[in-house]
Design a protein around this motif. Sequence first.
Motif, PDB file in Angstrom:
ATOM      1  N   TYR A 107      11.190 -22.626 -26.181  1.00  0.00           N
ATOM      2  CA  TYR A 107      12.381 -23.610 -25.897  1.00  0.00           C
ATOM      3  C   TYR A 107      13.769 -23.091 -25.756  1.00  0.00           C
ATOM      4  O   TYR A 107      14.649 -22.611 -26.689  1.00  0.00           O
ATOM      5  N   TRP A 144      17.044 -24.938 -24.936  1.00  0.00           N
ATOM      6  CA  TRP A 144      17.293 -25.890 -25.916  1.00  0.00           C
ATOM      7  C   TRP A 144      18.711 -25.322 -26.151  1.00  0.00           C
ATOM      8  O   TRP A 144      19.918 -26.284 -26.950  1.00  0.00           O
ATOM      9  N   TYR A 145      19.591 -24.127 -26.170  1.00  0.00           N
ATOM     10  CA  TYR A 145      20.583 -23.052 -27.310  1.00  0.00           C
ATOM     11  C   TYR A 145      21.008 -22.538 -26.420  1.00  0.00           C
ATOM     12  O   TYR A 145      22.369 -21.879 -26.870  1.00  0.00           O
ATOM     13  N   HIS A 181      13.804 -29.469 -20.153  1.00  0.00           N
ATOM     14  CA  HIS A 181      15.028 -28.605 -21.178  1.00  0.00           C
ATOM     15  C   HIS A 181      16.245 -28.156 -21.034  1.00  0.00           C
ATOM     16  O   HIS A 181      16.736 -27.924 -22.322  1.00  0.00           O
TER      17      HIS A 181
END
Length: 450
Positions: A398, A401-402, A239
């Motif tokens: 998640y 991810w950003y 991730h």
Amino acid sequence: MNHILPDYYVSEATWFYLSLLLSLAVFFRFDRILSLRNLDLVLLLSISPGLLFLSDRPVLGNIWLFAGTGLFVIRMCVDCFFQRRPRGEQNLNSFGMAFLCISIFAFFIVRVFTEIPAPETIQTVQQADRLLSMQDVSAAQQKTPPEAGPTARLLAAPVVPLSNAVVQGSSPVTSTSPSSLDHSTLAARIMSILAHAFVIVGLIIMGKVHFADTQVGLAMALLYLLLPCTAYDVSKANHVLPAALLVWAFVTYKQPILSGIFMGLACGAMFFPVFLLPLWASYYWKNGLKRFVLSGSVVGIVLVGSLILTSVDRLSFTQQTIGSIDWSVIKFQGGQQIPGFWSAYDSAYRIPVFVVFLLLIICLTIWPRRKNLGHLMSHTTAIIIATLLWYPQQGSVYLLWYLPMLLMVVFRPRLLHTTQSTGVGRNQQVNEKPVSRFQDSGSIVRHTTQ
């Protein structure tokens, strides 16, 4: 590691409280309570309790994370309307932030080596081991489909020989547990550490080179390390890897060839960077689009070649490329069997959310026509976060991810001088003066060489 820190353990709730106090002490603007920086900091810290609720109250935790994700999408979509970007001094100088970064990263290393790595990371390392030995790794021979794409195993390939050498060089006298002799476990731990280090270095360089302020780069790296979601998923290298590659795509955005390479690798690591390609193509358009597409295509050919090396026949290659993809995500089926927000609802309810997501991609791609680096960062982050709203596999969980891109948007200055489509970047405009790192809310202080 027990010899270094005996009985070292910090629970998730304890880490949340510690990170909350440290983040407020370092980044909260006590002199300007009603500021954009404080709003962003509150949003970042308020989403962490949702991760804590997942273990005891999963329904509340998923709703909490889904609502927080939606707020982040709105915040990224309206970021371009905030024309006044205060510099936002931190409450700690650069030396103090550098000390905290090194200290927290050292604790992360200890945590990685004292806990069992994520099974998905170990699976990626094992695929990299088969890649080096050119063994068949088709989806039919695996119990579960791979979480990450071919980029993860390709980048993990150099770590496997290193872990093998370390394991073979260690004697039974110095080894205290069976896990220490497992080269896959050791390689997974090294891969996790390198992925986080890749993100941290990229954020610091981003602040130094493109934001003209090393302190801002240290601030982004420190907040990345302080936020609880980083500590909770510290061993999930799959991730972290696509986010790290996207950070370096921004670092090298002035060189479309390098940026295309990192974007191509990111698309091969996870599925969600594919949705970013129209946006990045519209940014380069008449100035670097061909080089961006060419370098990304070369990376795609290399990734396909790595799959060919681990396929014994055509059927095996098809299973690796097509059979390993969870098509139920596209078909909007099977969401109820996977823990997450959409597990309590019928999969058909995700269809309108996905339609809005596609419309968002179209709007952010064509508007504004002349984009600068600020537009590219905020729109990229908005698309990634919006992906989690319809993704059924624990999407809102998640955060890694950003998170690095979100921090770049939060700390960025005004970037009106970075419009790629007008020729700035490769051919700098003569009348554009470099922006000083000293900016305030009322005006931008510029400096020139006398």
